[in-house]
Design an enzyme around this catalytic site. Structure first.
Site, PDB file in Angstrom:
ATOM      1  N   HIS A 162      34.652   2.282  45.729  1.00 24.28           N
ATOM      2  CA  HIS A 162      35.029   1.839  47.066  1.00 24.28           C
ATOM      3  C   HIS A 162      34.005   2.355  48.069  1.00 24.28           C
ATOM      4  O   HIS A 162      33.706   3.553  48.103  1.00 24.28           O
ATOM      5  CB  HIS A 162      36.419   2.354  47.429  1.00 24.28           C
ATOM      6  N   LYS A 167      48.424  -0.251  55.600  1.00 25.29           N
ATOM      7  CA  LYS A 167      47.990  -1.376  56.426  1.00 25.29           C
ATOM      8  C   LYS A 167      49.154  -2.344  56.658  1.00 25.29           C
ATOM      9  O   LYS A 167      49.279  -2.952  57.719  1.00 25.29           O
ATOM     10  CB  LYS A 167      46.821  -2.099  55.750  1.00 25.29           C
TER      11      LYS A 167
END
Length: 895
Positions: A136, A562
């Site tokens: 990532h 999120k």
């Protein structure tokens, strides 16, 4: 924080030493306006005023120099801080003995609790702790610069030890800083998957090859002192995703998977050869001086080392044969190395190599050379036992939607049902039907779509890799966005088509674990229902029976945050774990949780030791895997000592959580549920506001982050225009850059206010929970650390970048009010008057770096305003990229 605290004086000495050297470099490489601006910051002038005064007089080159100067100050402060942290850890260990998060401390707690040797031995045999390196993209710094920073850190150690003349240290430091100044901070090219593989593997020679055997040696020594008869099995390993994680990354395919293992082999076999070479130098014993076992003599008799000088040195001759066999095995697996003794019959697997090492060890111990057996040789044996011939197991990962598409095409080409049109129950029925038969669906004579062919090739490559490197090389298949039982059964069918799942005489035999990743709030709330349905299926129970009756579940911190905000994400994860523990106990299945944590608090970050101890009772049970990524990998594992300490903390926490009663009390369920519901409503109200997405895109550097060359994966799955399509990393990264840190706190203040409005008596209950619940305490502690890095004045400058000024002003006012509510609520609950009042280390760190960090933010906001007016200005974009790097280094986290 007082600079006169004697414990901190060595830090300030290092800061002064590094800063003076850096100023010397800047004085010779920058113009007067840049030097004056830096001097003003050093003198303590307000960064906003300094930058406002400097911007009109700096040309592009000078502006770039100023950005780099501020960034370099952040870098050297990081180095000084890291050195000081290690210094304090050593002093603490010396003064106080076994510190928390150490194995010795854990064993002392177990002894106090009355844990007997048999219980501990059983637990250790069933312990599996893994730190899993992912690609990532959150590490903004280039490996070249990270390498120079490590050299500077070594220089600090030399300076403080007094073993190197001060003038020599100063000269070398000047040279290194000069090199940094003349090196590009940003890449001029898009990083590839191959680059990510190379960067990930680099941590093994950098730290893991030394740290892992050293840690096992330490664990063994500590264990034997406390529990003399308890053996230490292989309970810790390093895992990876790099080269196998294709969720949202179109550049990961079968070729990158094969490349990853070839690179693994290259690093691993070079290490093994190096260690055998050292042993060849050490084990020079002569048969005139020592007795040697017949097994070692048999190895020596077959040796390619026929020099006369070796005739009486059987260990060396045996090692020459082992080296020739090892190198041959390495070449077969993709390693690029040779052997001065030529090649011999390659080792079939790591066990064969380990057997020969054990032969040497047994002979040394039996004939008076135990001290030699228990040194480098024992460390190499442990390394081979852990790293095998594949270095680290790679997980495969793909989005559930891609699996559905592949299965639908297989069905269509085989003339079966329209899979995409089936409801969930019917999907499960037809998948189980196909799984029960040996008849394949795939045909090599059919031309499949490019996407399906690519997916099927990955599965076949995984089967080939298991055949070459061993089944442990690829042991996990992770399904992103898993929401239904058919998501797991669809993967099972694709695994069956490549031979990774077989039906042998009515028994399901699988060489790989199927791991659902539950990552949205809705998925977390329904994960137990999904697993309950699967556990009720005889076929799936047969699958688990062949995998030691262990089911791994991955939990997504990033997307749940999120999706629902920090409070609801944390509470949903906790509840999901509780429910899974109860479900698995009912079916008699062992649970292994895989925590998909990011570096930032908004993505589940925070100290791993405290995070593990804050898990619900029964959720660890000796089995835990945690993702590590980007700047977190650098911070934890860039040197062997740090790597050893962080890995030890994972082991210590896993054992404490498994064998000791839960620390403190369980969270107040009704209170947490009410808090979560109010926080969720506040958070969703913000992100679903019609003008919010435009506000976010204009008031953060999200587009500029997306163009940074820090990773091979796109910043979004589809578009930047929808929050649900945004990846969690750039989402959090952007809020970090504009200094709002919104994903780590938004909604908390409104939730607390709503609770207290309904009943003021909730406040003492929240305060009690903060003191006595490990879960709630960790949640608040992480929130506090992030809020301390926020700056509303700076954030307001970013809000001014919006096209729609009225909407932006209204949204920012809403965000600012929520920040104040959240900060005040937090301080009220934890009983402090200011943030970080009881975290002197972080408060000191922020105070040191804040002038340069804030200056970089003011520069970035001004440059973004210019870029909005000149969107094609590449010079401005490059300068903004430099500020992004600098802010990330100043804050010490990104996404």
């Amino acid at each position: 924080m007082s600079p006169h605290n004697p414990k901190d004086q060595p830090l300030f000495d290092d800061v002064a030493f590094l800063s003076t050297a850096l100023q010397t470099v800047l004085n010779e490489n920058t113009d007067e306006p840049v030097r004056q601006t830096v001097a003003a910051l050093l003198a303590g002038e307000a960064p906003q005023a300094v930058i406002t005064r400097a911007l009109p007089v700096l040309d592009d080159a000078q502006l770039q120099d100023l950005i780099r100067a501020c960034s370099l100050f952040a870098q050297v402060l990081n180095i000084a801080e890291d050195a000081h942290h290690q210094r304090r850890r050593r002093a603490h260990a010396h003064d106080d003995g076994a510190a928390p998060s150490t194995f010795a401390h854990t064993l002392a707690l177990l002894q106090q609790h009355g844990t007997d040797a048999a219980t501990l031995a059983h637990e250790l045999q069933h312990t599996d702790v893994a730190a899993v390196l992912t690609a990532h993209p959150t590490e903004v710094q280039r490996q070249t610069l990270l390498g120079i920073q490590r050299q500077i850190r070594t220089l600090l150690d030399e300076r403080n030890s007094g073993h190197t003349p001060p003038e020599r240290v100063r000269e070398r430091l000047q040279a290194l800083l000069w090199s940094v100044w003349q090196t590009n901070e940003t890449r001029h090219f898009k990083i590839s998957v191959a680059d990510e593989i190379h960067n990930g593997v680099a941590y093994f020679p950098l730290s893991f090859f030394a740290a892992v055997p050293a840690l096992y040696r330490k664990l063994q020594h500590t264990l034997q002192a406390a529990y003399p008869d308890v053996p230490l099995p292989d309970l810790l390993h390093i895992g990876g995703w790099i080269g196998g994680d294709r969720d949202g990354n179109p550049f990961v395919d079968a070729d990158t998977l094969r490349l990853a293992f070839a690179r693994h082999a290259d690093a691993l076999f070079h290490f093994y050869r190096q260690e055998l070479t050292h042993l060849y130098e050490e084990l020079s014993m002569s048969v005139r001086r020592v007795a040697v076992s017949g097994a070692v003599l048999a190895l020596a008799a077959a040796s390619p080392d026929t020099e006369r000088a070796r005739e009486e040195e059987p260990y060396r001759r045996a090692l020459a044969l082992m080296m020739a066999r090892l190198v041959a095995a390495g070449q077969h697996l993709g390693a690029r190395l040779g052997c001065r003794f030529g090649l011999a019959e390659p080792y079939a697997d790591a066990d064969a190599f380990l057997a020969d090492l054990d032969t040497l060890h047994h002979s040394l111990c039996a004939h008076g050379s135990r001290v030699l057996a228990e040194g480098r040789l024992r460390d190499l044996m442990r390394a081979v036992s852990v790293f095998r011939f594949h270095l680290m197991p790679l997980d495969l990962r793909q989005h559930a939607e891609r699996h559905q598409q592949s299965v639908a095409e297989l069905f269509a080409q085989a003339g079966l049902e329209d899979y995409a049109a089936l409801d969930e129950d019917t999907r499960c029925q037809v998948l189980l039907r196909e799984l029960a038969t040996r008849r394949p669906l795939y045909s090599p004579h059919i031309a499949y779509s490019d996407d399906t062919a690519k997916e099927l090739a990955i599965f076949q490559a995984a089967a080939d890799i298991q055949a070459r490197y061993g089944t442990a090389a690829i042991a996990q298949y992770i399904i992103s966005n898993a929401e239904q039982p058919s998501d797991l059964l669809a993967v099972a069918l694709l695994l069956k088509e490549s031979g990774l799942i077989r039906n042998d005489n009515g028994k399901v035999c699988s060489s790989i674990n199927i791991v659902p990743l539950f990552e949205t709030i809705d998925a977390l709330q329904h994960c137990t229902a999904v697993m309950d349905t699967l556990f009720a299926l005889p076929w799936y129970r047969s699958l688990l029976a062949g995998r030691d009756n262990i089911q791994e579940i991955m939990l997504g911190y990033s997307d749940s945050n999120k999706d629902g905000g920090y409070v609801t994400s944390q509470w949903s994860l906790y509840q999901a774990e509780e429910a899974l523990v109860a479900l698995f106990a009912r079916y008699g299945i062992r649970l292994r949780l895989f925590h998909g944590r990011g570096g930032s608090v908004g993505r589940g970050g925070g100290p791993s030791y405290q995070a593990i101890l804050a898990q619900p009772p029964g959720s660890v049970a000796g089995q835990i895997r945690i993702t590590e990524q980007g700047e977190v990998i650098t911070a934890k594992y860039a040197d062997a000592d740090n790597a050893e300490r962080n890995l030890e903390a994972l082991v210590a926490a896993a054992l404490e959580a498994s064998l000791l009663p839960q620390r403190g009390e369980a969270p107040d369920r009704a209170l947490m549920q009410a808090l979560s519901e109010h926080a969720f409503a506040a958070y969703r109200s913000l992100i679903t506001h019609p003008g919010f997405i435009d506000y976010f895109l204009h008031t953060s550097p999200i587009r500029e982050i997306a163009s940074l060359n820090i990773g091979s994966r796109p910043a979004s799955r589809k578009t930047l225009a929808r929050i649900q399509d945004l990846r969690a990393i750039p989402w959090v990264f952007s809020w970090t850059q504009n200094r709002l840190m919104l994903p780590a706190w938004y909604g908390f203040g409104s939730a607390v206010a709503a609770l207290l409005q309904a009943d003021p008596g909730h406040l003492p209950r929240l305060q009690h929970m903060a003191r006595h619940s490990a879960f709630f305490h960790a949640m608040l502690s992480n929130m506090e650390q992030v809020m301390a890095k926020a700056d509303l004045d700076i954030a307001r400058a970013y809000a001014a970048l919006a096209d729609d000024a009225d909407t932006a002003q209204a949204l920012f006012a809403q965000i600012e009010a929520e920040f104040v509510r959240s900060r005040d609520a937090l301080l009220n609950i934890i009983g402090q008057s200011e943030l970080l009042a009881d975290n002197r280390s972080l408060a000191r760190s922020l105070t040191l770096r804040m002038p340069y960090l804030n200056a970089l933010n003011w520069l970035q906001a001004a440059l973004l305003a210019r870029l909005r007016a000149e969107p094609d200005n590449e010079v401005l974009l490059q300068q903004i990229h430099l500020t992004i790097n600098g802010v990330a280094q100043g804050l010490r986290n990104t996404g």
